[in-house]
Motif scaffolding. Structure first.
Motif, PDB file in Angstrom:
ATOM      1  N   ARG A 223     -11.396  22.867   3.138  1.00  0.00           N
ATOM      2  CA  ARG A 223     -12.729  22.729   2.557  1.00  0.00           C
ATOM      3  C   ARG A 223     -12.662  22.745   1.030  1.00  0.00           C
ATOM      4  O   ARG A 223     -13.284  21.920   0.356  1.00  0.00           O
ATOM      5  N   GLU A 224     -11.883  23.674   0.464  1.00  0.00           N
ATOM      6  CA  GLU A 224     -11.803  23.794  -0.990  1.00  0.00           C
ATOM      7  C   GLU A 224     -11.088  22.595  -1.620  1.00  0.00           C
ATOM      8  O   GLU A 224     -11.388  22.216  -2.762  1.00  0.00           O
ATOM      9  N   ALA A 225     -10.131  22.017  -0.896  1.00  0.00           N
ATOM     10  CA  ALA A 225      -9.395  20.857  -1.417  1.00  0.00           C
ATOM     11  C   ALA A 225     -10.108  19.550  -1.130  1.00  0.00           C
ATOM     12  O   ALA A 225      -9.681  18.489  -1.601  1.00  0.00           O
ATOM     13  N   GLY A 226     -11.204  19.613  -0.343  1.00  0.00           N
ATOM     14  CA  GLY A 226     -11.955  18.398  -0.020  1.00  0.00           C
ATOM     15  C   GLY A 226     -11.206  17.477   0.901  1.00  0.00           C
ATOM     16  O   GLY A 226     -11.289  16.242   0.764  1.00  0.00           O
ATOM     17  N   LEU A 227     -10.469  18.055   1.874  1.00  0.00           N
ATOM     18  CA  LEU A 227      -9.642  17.246   2.773  1.00  0.00           C
ATOM     19  C   LEU A 227     -10.088  17.417   4.214  1.00  0.00           C
ATOM     20  O   LEU A 227     -10.544  18.504   4.615  1.00  0.00           O
ATOM     21  N   PRO A 228      -9.923  16.371   5.042  1.00  0.00           N
ATOM     22  CA  PRO A 228     -10.150  16.529   6.481  1.00  0.00           C
ATOM     23  C   PRO A 228      -9.168  17.565   7.030  1.00  0.00           C
ATOM     24  O   PRO A 228      -8.014  17.652   6.574  1.00  0.00           O
ATOM     25  N   LEU A 229      -9.601  18.336   8.001  1.00  0.00           N
ATOM     26  CA  LEU A 229      -8.754  19.405   8.522  1.00  0.00           C
ATOM     27  C   LEU A 229      -7.416  18.898   9.062  1.00  0.00           C
ATOM     28  O   LEU A 229      -6.372  19.502   8.774  1.00  0.00           O
ATOM     29  N   PRO A 230      -7.357  17.786   9.820  1.00  0.00           N
ATOM     30  CA  PRO A 230      -6.047  17.309  10.299  1.00  0.00           C
ATOM     31  C   PRO A 230      -5.095  16.981   9.146  1.00  0.00           C
ATOM     32  O   PRO A 230      -3.895  17.269   9.219  1.00  0.00           O
ATOM     33  N   THR A 231      -5.617  16.361   8.078  1.00  0.00           N
ATOM     34  CA  THR A 231      -4.774  16.044   6.908  1.00  0.00           C
ATOM     35  C   THR A 231      -4.266  17.318   6.264  1.00  0.00           C
ATOM     36  O   THR A 231      -3.087  17.424   5.896  1.00  0.00           O
ATOM     37  N   ALA A 232      -5.161  18.300   6.122  1.00  0.00           N
ATOM     38  CA  ALA A 232      -4.772  19.574   5.517  1.00  0.00           C
ATOM     39  C   ALA A 232      -3.696  20.267   6.349  1.00  0.00           C
ATOM     40  O   ALA A 232      -2.708  20.773   5.802  1.00  0.00           O
ATOM     41  N   TYR A 233      -3.858  20.281   7.676  1.00  0.00           N
ATOM     42  CA  TYR A 233      -2.853  20.892   8.548  1.00  0.00           C
ATOM     43  C   TYR A 233      -1.485  20.235   8.349  1.00  0.00           C
ATOM     44  O   TYR A 233      -0.459  20.913   8.234  1.00  0.00           O
ATOM     45  N   HIS A 234      -1.475  18.895   8.314  1.00  0.00           N
ATOM     46  CA  HIS A 234      -0.211  18.169   8.165  1.00  0.00           C
ATOM     47  C   HIS A 234       0.469  18.522   6.841  1.00  0.00           C
ATOM     48  O   HIS A 234       1.671  18.824   6.798  1.00  0.00           O
ATOM     49  N   LEU A 235      -0.300  18.514   5.765  1.00  0.00           N
ATOM     50  CA  LEU A 235       0.282  18.811   4.453  1.00  0.00           C
ATOM     51  C   LEU A 235       0.698  20.271   4.345  1.00  0.00           C
ATOM     52  O   LEU A 235       1.735  20.585   3.738  1.00  0.00           O
ATOM     53  N   LEU A 236      -0.089  21.163   4.923  1.00  0.00           N
ATOM     54  CA  LEU A 236       0.267  22.589   4.868  1.00  0.00           C
ATOM     55  C   LEU A 236       1.574  22.850   5.616  1.00  0.00           C
ATOM     56  O   LEU A 236       2.418  23.627   5.163  1.00  0.00           O
ATOM     57  N   ARG A 237       1.765  22.184   6.764  1.00  0.00           N
ATOM     58  CA  ARG A 237       3.022  22.340   7.506  1.00  0.00           C
ATOM     59  C   ARG A 237       4.199  21.828   6.675  1.00  0.00           C
ATOM     60  O   ARG A 237       5.268  22.446   6.619  1.00  0.00           O
TER      61      ARG A 237
ATOM     62  N   THR B  81       0.816  -1.216   0.000  1.00  0.00           N
ATOM     63  CA  THR B  81       0.000   0.000   0.000  1.00  0.00           C
ATOM     64  C   THR B  81       0.850   1.268   0.000  1.00  0.00           C
ATOM     65  O   THR B  81       0.323   2.365  -0.105  1.00  0.00           O
ATOM     66  N   ALA B  82       2.192   1.146   0.092  1.00  0.00           N
ATOM     67  CA  ALA B  82       3.039   2.334   0.252  1.00  0.00           C
ATOM     68  C   ALA B  82       2.959   3.256  -0.949  1.00  0.00           C
ATOM     69  O   ALA B  82       2.823   4.465  -0.816  1.00  0.00           O
ATOM     70  N   VAL B  83       3.052   2.698  -2.156  1.00  0.00           N
ATOM     71  CA  VAL B  83       3.055   3.529  -3.350  1.00  0.00           C
ATOM     72  C   VAL B  83       1.724   4.245  -3.536  1.00  0.00           C
ATOM     73  O   VAL B  83       1.675   5.453  -3.728  1.00  0.00           O
ATOM     74  N   PRO B  84       0.576   3.528  -3.489  1.00  0.00           N
ATOM     75  CA  PRO B  84      -0.696   4.236  -3.596  1.00  0.00           C
ATOM     76  C   PRO B  84      -0.858   5.318  -2.544  1.00  0.00           C
ATOM     77  O   PRO B  84      -1.409   6.384  -2.808  1.00  0.00           O
ATOM     78  N   THR B  85      -0.396   5.028  -1.292  1.00  0.00           N
ATOM     79  CA  THR B  85      -0.500   6.025  -0.230  1.00  0.00           C
ATOM     80  C   THR B  85       0.325   7.253  -0.561  1.00  0.00           C
ATOM     81  O   THR B  85      -0.111   8.393  -0.372  1.00  0.00           O
ATOM     82  N   LEU B  86       1.544   7.041  -1.083  1.00  0.00           N
ATOM     83  CA  LEU B  86       2.408   8.154  -1.445  1.00  0.00           C
ATOM     84  C   LEU B  86       1.784   8.992  -2.560  1.00  0.00           C
ATOM     85  O   LEU B  86       1.762  10.214  -2.506  1.00  0.00           O
ATOM     86  N   ILE B  87       1.245   8.293  -3.591  1.00  0.00           N
ATOM     87  CA  ILE B  87       0.611   9.011  -4.697  1.00  0.00           C
ATOM     88  C   ILE B  87      -0.571   9.823  -4.186  1.00  0.00           C
ATOM     89  O   ILE B  87      -0.774  10.976  -4.575  1.00  0.00           O
ATOM     90  N   GLY B  88      -1.344   9.228  -3.268  1.00  0.00           N
ATOM     91  CA  GLY B  88      -2.478   9.954  -2.704  1.00  0.00           C
ATOM     92  C   GLY B  88      -2.042  11.196  -1.955  1.00  0.00           C
ATOM     93  O   GLY B  88      -2.685  12.250  -2.052  1.00  0.00           O
ATOM     94  N   SER B  89      -0.926  11.104  -1.217  1.00  0.00           N
ATOM     95  CA  SER B  89      -0.416  12.266  -0.482  1.00  0.00           C
ATOM     96  C   SER B  89       0.003  13.377  -1.442  1.00  0.00           C
ATOM     97  O   SER B  89      -0.266  14.558  -1.203  1.00  0.00           O
ATOM     98  N   VAL B  90       0.668  12.987  -2.541  1.00  0.00           N
ATOM     99  CA  VAL B  90       1.083  13.980  -3.537  1.00  0.00           C
ATOM    100  C   VAL B  90      -0.145  14.644  -4.152  1.00  0.00           C
ATOM    101  O   VAL B  90      -0.185  15.872  -4.326  1.00  0.00           O
ATOM    102  N   GLN B  91      -1.154  13.859  -4.478  1.00  0.00           N
ATOM    103  CA  GLN B  91      -2.369  14.421  -5.061  1.00  0.00           C
ATOM    104  C   GLN B  91      -3.037  15.398  -4.110  1.00  0.00           C
ATOM    105  O   GLN B  91      -3.489  16.469  -4.523  1.00  0.00           O
ATOM    106  N   ARG B  92      -3.104  15.040  -2.823  1.00  0.00           N
ATOM    107  CA  ARG B  92      -3.716  15.941  -1.844  1.00  0.00           C
ATOM    108  C   ARG B  92      -2.900  17.224  -1.688  1.00  0.00           C
ATOM    109  O   ARG B  92      -3.462  18.322  -1.566  1.00  0.00           O
ATOM    110  N   ALA B  93      -1.564  17.089  -1.702  1.00  0.00           N
ATOM    111  CA  ALA B  93      -0.716  18.280  -1.592  1.00  0.00           C
ATOM    112  C   ALA B  93      -0.907  19.198  -2.789  1.00  0.00           C
ATOM    113  O   ALA B  93      -0.965  20.430  -2.655  1.00  0.00           O
ATOM    114  N   LEU B  94      -1.023  18.620  -3.977  1.00  0.00           N
ATOM    115  CA  LEU B  94      -1.228  19.438  -5.174  1.00  0.00           C
ATOM    116  C   LEU B  94      -2.567  20.146  -5.129  1.00  0.00           C
ATOM    117  O   LEU B  94      -2.684  21.305  -5.570  1.00  0.00           O
TER     118      LEU B  94
END
Length: 256
Positions: free
Chosen positions: A40-54, A7-20
């Motif tokens: 809200r605009e990116a359609g992400l849970p707030l904790p996930t958004a905080y992590h990626l924004l940091r 699951t590592a590769v799909p998870t990584l790709i998903g993280s990149v997509q969310r960051a973009l």
């Protein structure tokens, strides 16, 4: 030996997509936006958004200012790279147009940080560019592009260049010494073509015109067989007469 979970590769790709998606959301706000709005605009849970924004802020892709996130210098560099590619494409399009219109290879060069830099060439199998058998940067005294660029420099810069790259004959037609070259460059008329006949390569004639953009030195050139010298002189006059229309696409290309 430990193995990477499937699951590592799909998870990584998903993280990149969310960051973009977050980067796109930030880019849509000139003055930035807070984390909750971006999530809200990116359609992400707030904790996930905080992590990626940091993470994006730590890597320089975003900056946090007064509680909002704005595009950072790393993302601006990426955008700048795209702009450079667009400028280069515009330059190549211009050279290709004149290559096809004149039926000869077309070159564009600049003098940057003390060096002759061949930025782009457009040729065809039927009308090939001159083979760079001796480094263009070191042999500016022997080819029309180099002579055209050197003619645009002030005396001190010209002398400095020739101190680093001394005049030396490449063919029996080449300029023989520094004094002769300097007199030739001093006599070059503003915006008039410079033509060299078999000085860089036997059997080849080359003509160049200066491209003036502020304090920068640039030049366009065409080449062909020495047997077609008259045709080449006519072609470079056509190019010179149209250079005003080219400045818009070439002047900013000096910064490529």
């Amino acid at each position: 030996m430990a193995t990477t979970p499937r699951t590592a590769v799909p998870t990584l790709i998903g993280s990149v997509q969310r960051a973009l998606r977050l980067l796109e959301a930030v880019g849509s706000h000139t003055d930035g936006a807070p984390a909750k709005q971006l999530a809200r605009e990116a359609g992400l849970p707030l904790p996930t958004a905080y992590h990626l924004l940091r993470t994006l802020t730590h890597e320089g892709y975003l900056r946090r200012e007064r509680g909002v996130f704005v595009i950072g210098p790393a993302a601006e560099r990426l955008a700048g790279g795209g702009a450079v590619q667009n400028r280069r494409a515009t330059l190549v399009d211009s050279l290709t147009h004149w290559r096809d219109a004149l039926g000869v290879p077309v070159y564009f060069a600049v003098y940057r940080q003390g060096e002759i830099e061949l930025v782009a060439v457009s040729d065809t199998p039927a009308a090939p560019a001159v083979e760079e058998w001796a480094d263009f940067r070191e042999t500016g005294h022997a080819h029309a592009l180099g002579q055209c660029l050197l003619s645009q420099l002030d005396a001190a810069s010209r002398e400095d260049h020739l101190d680093r790259y001394p005049v030396r004959p490449l063919t029996r037609h080449s300029v023989r010494d520094r004094g002769i070259l300097l007199r030739r460059l001093a006599a070059a008329e503003r915006m008039q073509p410079i033509v060299e006949q078999q000085e860089y390569a036997l059997g080849t004639v080359c003509a160049a015109i200066p491209i003036t953009a502020g304090s920068s030195a640039a030049a366009m050139a065409i080449s062909g067989p020495s047997s077609e010298e008259e045709r080449l002189r006519s072609a470079v006059e056509t190019l010179r007469s149209e250079v005003g229309a080219l400045l818009g696409s070439l002047a900013f290309s000096i910064s490529i």
